[in-house]
Design a protein around this motif. Structure first.
Motif, short mmCIF file in Angstrom:
data_model
loop_
_atom_site.label_atom_id
_atom_site.label_comp_id
_atom_site.label_asym_id
_atom_site.label_seq_id
_atom_site.Cartn_x
_atom_site.Cartn_y
_atom_site.Cartn_z
N ASP A 1 0.73 -1.31 0.06
CA ASP A 1 -0.16 -0.01 -0.04
C ASP A 1 0.68 1.47 0.00
OD1 ASP A 1 -2.32 -1.25 0.05
OD2 ASP A 1 -2.91 -1.02 1.93
N LEU A 2 1.76 1.20 0.85
CA LEU A 2 2.88 2.40 0.95
C LEU A 2 3.25 2.61 -0.53
CD1 LEU A 2 4.24 4.72 2.55
CD2 LEU A 2 5.94 2.92 3.01
N GLU B 1 13.39 4.34 6.87
CA GLU B 1 13.01 5.46 5.83
C GLU B 1 11.63 5.22 5.32
OE1 GLU B 1 17.54 5.79 4.28
OE2 GLU B 1 16.27 4.40 3.66
N GLN B 2 11.17 3.92 5.29
CA GLN B 2 9.86 3.58 4.87
C GLN B 2 8.97 4.20 5.79
OE1 GLN B 2 8.85 -0.10 3.16
NE2 GLN B 2 10.88 -0.67 2.47
N GLU C 1 12.60 12.78 13.47
CA GLU C 1 13.87 11.69 13.01
C GLU C 1 13.33 11.01 11.84
OE1 GLU C 1 16.16 8.41 15.47
OE2 GLU C 1 15.27 10.00 16.70
N SER C 2 12.26 10.48 11.97
CA SER C 2 11.72 9.41 11.06
C SER C 2 11.64 10.14 9.63
CB SER C 2 10.59 8.93 11.35
OG SER C 2 9.83 7.92 10.40
N PHE D 1 5.65 11.35 6.21
CA PHE D 1 5.92 12.50 5.15
C PHE D 1 4.78 12.36 4.27
CE2 PHE D 1 7.28 14.22 1.03
CZ PHE D 1 8.10 15.31 1.67
N ILE D 2 3.85 11.56 4.10
CA ILE D 2 2.60 11.38 3.22
C ILE D 2 1.44 11.65 4.28
CG2 ILE D 2 1.01 10.13 2.06
CD1 ILE D 2 3.49 8.31 0.90
#
Lengths: 361, 361
Positions: free
Chosen positions: B37-38, B218-219, B324-325, B225-226
Motif C-alpha cells: 500500500d505504501l 526510511e519507509q 527523526e523519521s 511524510f505522506i
C-alpha cells in the motif's frame, strides 16, 4: 623528497652566454649527434621531476592528503564563505584563475597573478616575492590573508570543528594531537595535498628518453630556449621556481609591458635596494595554458611575453619564427592533470551560519 | 519530455487531511499489505523522474551540452571574472554553495538561498518566487543580473568570442545561426546542460520496485511524510518544484525561523496581496546534504526545518521521533551525482584583460 640542485653561475647576466656558446659549437661540430647532444644538455639543465614533493618534516600520508584535498576545495575555510584555495587555483584553468591578479574573500583584489599550484611545492619559495618558505607557510598565511580573509585562526578552526566529518578527518590525519583542528594542521594537510600535485608533461617523456615525445619544432624551440639564455634562469625540475631575478635587466619592465604599476617585487618585502623589481623566477610548467602572464598579469599572449622576456632580460630581439619556436617548446611543458585534481570532492554538508557572515537574522 | 502532472486539491490546507486519513485506515485494515500500500500510494504521488528534461524547443544535443558545460563552469561568463553558474552550484555541495544567500560577481549579495541545480529543470518555474519560466530563462537573466554581473549581453558575447575554442563550440552547437555567440544561445546551451542534470536516488530505486532500497526507518519516514501532509505540496517527480505556497499558513514564518527579514516572496514580484510570503514549493531532492534551509538560509539543521514546516504549514507539532523519521526518509532523496558534474572541464585558456576589470595598466 625533492631538492632543487644549486644552479651555478646565475649571479650575472653575462654568465648566460657560456652554455649557449657551448651548445651552438657542439651542434655545428657534430651535426649527426645533434639530437643526442640536445637531450644531454637538456638533461643537465632539467633534472627529473620527483614523484611528489614530500619532505621528512612534511610527510604525505593518505589521511593528510584526503583532508587537505577537502580543505583545498572548501569555501568554508574563508571568512565569508566565498573563497577557498581553489578560488585562485581552479581545475578549469590548470590550477590558475585566468585573472590578471586574483580576487580573494570579501572581494579583496590580491596584489599579484596566481601561479598554478601544480609542481609549485618543488619551488624553493612561494609567491612572486618569495615571502613564504614553502606551501605550508603559504597556506597558513592565506587563512588570515586577503585570499581567505579570516579575522583570525580561531574563527576558521571553530567553523571547521562544527562541520560533521572534519573533526574525525583531522583526528585521522593528526592522531598524536590532543586538539587536531589548528591552523597549523590545516596548513600541513593542504600542504600534503599540494605536495602530491606533480604534473609531468611530454617534456618529461622526452627527458626520460622518448625522443619523439617532442616534435621537431618543439625540439628546435628547446634548442633556442637554451641557446637564447632562457634556461639560464628557467631551469631545474620546475623549469624555474628557484631563486630571484630583477624583472627588467636591460629595460624597465613597465616600459615593455605597458603596466604602469608600482610593484617593486621583493624590495617591497626586504627594503633592500638590491631587490628592486626582483621577483621569483616563475616555473614555466603549464605556462602555455595559464595566461595572463607576469606578476601583474599584464600580458595575455604567450608570444608577446616571450618577446618581452628576451628583450628586457637578455637584450635580445627575437625574430617571429624564433618566438614561434620557443612558444612551441613551451607547449610541451603542459602537464597532465595530477590524479583527480579536476574531480571535486563531495564535502560534508553544513551551512554557513548567517551570523558568521554578519547577515541580519 | 517531462510535464509535472496537475496536483488536485492543493488549494486549501484542509485538503491535506484527506490522503492522510485514507493511508492510515488502509494501514490498519490491511496490515499484511502495508508495504504494498505504501509503495502504491508513493507511486501515485511521485511519478518517475524522467531520464532528462529535454523539450521540443529545448533540445539536448551533445554539442549544446558540451558547450553548456564549459560555460557553466567558466568565470569568464561574469562581469569581473569571479563568478560562473558553478559559483552558486558547486559540485562540492551537491550543486549548492553552503551559504544562506549566495554571493555573486562583484561581491553582490543575492537575495535568496541557491537551490541545487540537480533536477531543477523539471520544476515548473525557476527561483524562489518563480520569476523565470525555465532554466534557459533563468540563465539568460543571470548574465546581466547580480549573479554574473555583466553590464549587458554584448560584453559577455564579445568576451567569449575572443577566447579560443568558443567560436567553434558555438558554431557546432548552433550550426544554423549566422552569429552563434549570443546571450540567447548561451542560455540555450547552459539550459541543455542543466536539462541533463537528473539525479535519481535510492527513493527512485524503491519506486521502481526495489523494496529494500529504503530501510524500514526510511519507509516509516515516507509514511509519515505522506501522512502528516508534507507530500500534499512536496509531490511530483521533483518531490516539490511545482507551484507556490504561502510560507507560514498557520504562523508568520519569521517568528518560527527567527529570520527578521522583509522578504515577501512572490508578492515582491506580482504586488498581488494574495502572493504575500508565497514562495515556490522547493523540490526536496538532495535536501539532506544542502543546508542551510528556506529561501533565506535561516535554518542550518534539517530536523529543525522539518519541525518548523510541520508547525507553520500544517499546524502540527511533530514528536522528536517523528522528526527523526521524516529526516531519515529525506536522506533517501540524496541523488547520485549526474554524470561528471563533479569533473571540471579544462577550459580554453585566455586571460581576462585587465582593462575589462577596470584595473590600471
Amino acid at each position: 623528497m625533492q631538492v632543487v640542485p644549486p644552479l651555478p653561475g646565475r649571479g650575472s647576466p653575462i654568465c648566460i652566454i657560456a652554455p649557449v656558446a657551448l651548445l651552438v659549437s657542439a651542434a655545428v661540430a657534430f651535426a649527426g649527434d645533434e639530437d643526442a647532444d640536445l637531450l644531454k644538455t637538456a638533461r643537465s639543465l632539467f633534472p627529473p621531476l620527483p614523484k611528489d614533493a614530500a619532505k621528512v618534516d612534511r610527510p604525505i600520508t593518505p589521511e593528510r592528503v584526503r583532508l587537505g584535498r577537502m580543505l583545498f576545495f572548501d569555501p568554508r575555510t574563508s571568512g565569508d564563505g566565498s573563497a577557498s584555495c581553489s578560488r585562485c587555483h581552479l581545475p578549469q584553468f590548470h590550477a590558475t584563475d585566468a585573472l590578471p591578479t586574483s580576487i580573494g574573500a570579501r572581494n579583496r583584489m590580491l596584489a599579484r597573478n596566481a601561479p598554478t599550484v601544480f609542481n609549485s611545492a618543488i619551488h624553493t619559495s612561494q609567491h612572486w616575492d618569495g615571502r613564504f618558505a614553502d606551501v605550508e607557510d603559504q597556506a597558513i598565511h592565506a587563512l588570515t590573508g586577503p585570499g581567505l580573509g579570516n579575522p583570525d585562526d580561531r574563527s576558521v578552526e571553530s567553523r571547521l570543528d562544527a562541520i560533521p566529518e572534519y573533526p574525525g578527518a583531522f583526528r585521522s590525519a593528526f592522531p598524536d594531537d590532543a586538539k587536531p583542528i589548528t591552523a597549523r594542521n590545516i596548513a600541513l594537510a593542504v600542504g600534503a595535498f599540494e605536495r602530491t600535485l606533480i604534473a609531468p608533461s611530454r617534456f618529461d617523456d622526452y627527458l626520460a628518453g622518448k625522443a619523439n615525445a617532442l616534435s621537431d619544432a618543439e625540439q628546435e624551440g628547446l634548442k633556442l630556449f637554451i641557446g637564447t639564455g632562457c634556461a639560464d634562469c628557467h631551469r631545474g625540475p620546475g623549469v624555474g621556481g628557484d631563486g630571484f631575478r630583477k624583472f627588467g635587466l636591460f629595460a624597465d619592465y613597465r616600459k615593455a609591458t605597458g603596466a604602469n604599476n608600482p610593484d617593486k617585487g621583493r624590495f617591497d618585502l626586504t627594503k633592500d635596494p638590491g631587490d628592486i623589481d626582483k621577483f621569483k623566477i616563475p616555473g614555466l610548467r603549464g605556462v602555455a595554458i595559464t595566461p595572463p602572464y607576469f606578476h601583474d598579469g599584464s600580458i595575455n599572449a604567450l608570444p608577446k611575453a616571450v618577446r618581452i622576456m628576451a628583450k628586457v632580460q637578455l637584450d635580445t630581439d627575437l625574430a617571429d619564427d624564433e618566438v614561434e619556436s620557443i612558444v612551441a617548446f613551451l607547449g610541451s611543458l603542459t602537464g597532465r592533470v595530477p590524479a583527480d585534481y579536476d574531480r571535486m570532492p563531495l564535502l560534508p554538508p553544513g551551512g554557513y551560519p548567517r551570523a558568521v557572515l554578519g547577515m541580519p537574522r
